[in-house]
Design a protein around this motif. Structure first.
Motif, PDB file in Angstrom:
ATOM      1  N   LEU A 196       0.574  -1.352  -0.082  1.00  0.00           N
ATOM      2  CA  LEU A 196      -0.072   0.168  -0.005  1.00  0.00           C
ATOM      3  C   LEU A 196       0.870   1.285   0.031  1.00  0.00           C
ATOM      4  O   LEU A 196       0.708   2.014  -0.869  1.00  0.00           O
ATOM      5  CB  LEU A 196      -0.851   0.005   1.082  1.00  0.00           C
TER       6      LEU A 196
ATOM      7  N   GLY B 167       2.584   1.602  -3.503  1.00  0.00           N
ATOM      8  CA  GLY B 167       1.532   1.934  -4.456  1.00  0.00           C
ATOM      9  C   GLY B 167       1.156   3.375  -4.316  1.00  0.00           C
ATOM     10  O   GLY B 167       1.023   4.007  -5.271  1.00  0.00           O
TER      11      GLY B 167
ATOM     12  N   ALA C 229       6.941  -7.464  -6.081  1.00  0.00           N
ATOM     13  CA  ALA C 229       5.766  -8.045  -6.080  1.00  0.00           C
ATOM     14  C   ALA C 229       6.113  -9.846  -6.497  1.00  0.00           C
ATOM     15  O   ALA C 229       5.444 -10.317  -5.900  1.00  0.00           O
ATOM     16  CB  ALA C 229       4.780  -7.568  -7.075  1.00  0.00           C
TER      17      ALA C 229
ATOM     18  N   TRP D  99      -3.763  -6.703  -6.381  1.00  0.00           N
ATOM     19  CA  TRP D  99      -3.047  -5.427  -6.850  1.00  0.00           C
ATOM     20  C   TRP D  99      -2.524  -5.873  -8.330  1.00  0.00           C
ATOM     21  O   TRP D  99      -2.882  -4.987  -9.016  1.00  0.00           O
ATOM     22  CB  TRP D  99      -1.773  -5.582  -5.912  1.00  0.00           C
TER      23      TRP D  99
ATOM     24  N   PHE E   4      -6.068  -3.146  -8.428  1.00  0.00           N
ATOM     25  CA  PHE E   4      -5.771  -1.836  -7.621  1.00  0.00           C
ATOM     26  C   PHE E   4      -4.572  -1.092  -8.598  1.00  0.00           C
ATOM     27  O   PHE E   4      -4.721  -0.050  -8.869  1.00  0.00           O
ATOM     28  CB  PHE E   4      -5.115  -2.252  -6.371  1.00  0.00           C
ATOM     29  N   TYR E   5      -3.403  -1.973  -8.993  1.00  0.00           N
ATOM     30  CA  TYR E   5      -2.511  -1.382  -9.868  1.00  0.00           C
ATOM     31  C   TYR E   5      -2.968  -0.775 -11.192  1.00  0.00           C
ATOM     32  O   TYR E   5      -2.572   0.412 -11.295  1.00  0.00           O
ATOM     33  CB  TYR E   5      -1.229  -2.499 -10.042  1.00  0.00           C
TER      34      TYR E   5
END
Length: 217
Positions: free
Chosen positions: A1, A4, A44, A63, A67-68
């Motif tokens: 988090l 990001g 990752a 992610w 999200f990403y």
């Protein structure tokens, strides 16, 4: 988090302010974006190759698929620049697929075990000297009629939140589990009907289970 958020905030500054201070041929945003992406992707990959709990696999896949690629583009200026660079996925497709299969296997087993425990509890309740619960004035089993359906639905929803493809694959798997559960339920109910005719609440229990059929349909 944290990674990001940092990447998104920094690249937004580059897109809005720093980019225009350099000639276009310097590709300033592209350089920043690729460096950030490469570092994020390496972390990752490192996580993906380590031992992960089920909830960690779910978060990492979220992610990679959600999200990403999506949250990064909520700022219009940043989205325009990112579309030009095309950074790609956080994980190689083979590693991402491996994690997806681990997640799907785990979720399938979790739902299967959950349904089995639910049926065991229901069978135990049939044996108790208690009247079934009433929902909207009708005998019904909240445990079976509601819990089972919610378990399957919420599992499908979580998978769809990762990606449409993962959601569809889990739905395909669960469509095999539900009939298996219903057969076990039917067999247990037939056994109760045959052996428990002297039960105090025999008739209400029969009615409750018949009423469950509508929910399952």
């Amino acid at each position: 988090l944290h990674m990001g958020k940092t990447m998104k905030e920094d690249l937004t500054v580059v897109a809005k302010y720093i980019n225009k201070l350099y000639p276009p041929e310097f590709n300033v945003f592209s350089i920043y974006a690729e460096l950030y992406h490469n570092y994020f992707a390496s972390q990752a990959k490192k996580n993906a190759e380590s031992h992960l709990e089920d909830k960690d696999i779910y978060l990492l896949l979220s992610w990679v698929h959600n999200f990403y690629p999506k949250d990064m583009k909520k700022d219009h200026a940043l989205a325009m620049e990112l579309d030009k660079v095309k950074l790609g996925s956080l994980l190689p497709s083979s590693l991402s697929k491996e994690l997806e299969n681990k997640y799907l296997d785990s979720e399938e087993v979790t739902v299967k075990n959950s349904l089995s425990r639910c049926l065991d509890k229901e069978i135990q309740r049939w044996k108790e000297d208690k009247e079934p619960e009433k929902l909207n004035g009708h005998f019904q089993s909240e445990l079976l009629g509601i819990f089972v359906i919610q378990s399957i639905y919420s599992s499908q929803k979580r998978a769809e939140d990762i990606s449409k493809a993962v959601g569809e694959e889990l739905s395909r798997r669960l469509l095999k589990e539900l009939p298996a559960f219903l057969r076990s339920y039917r067999d247990a109910f037939e056994d109760f009907k045959e052996k428990s005719k002297k039960h105090t609440y025999y008739k209400p229990i029969l009615i409750a289970n018949i009423n469950n059929c509508w929910n399952f349909r």
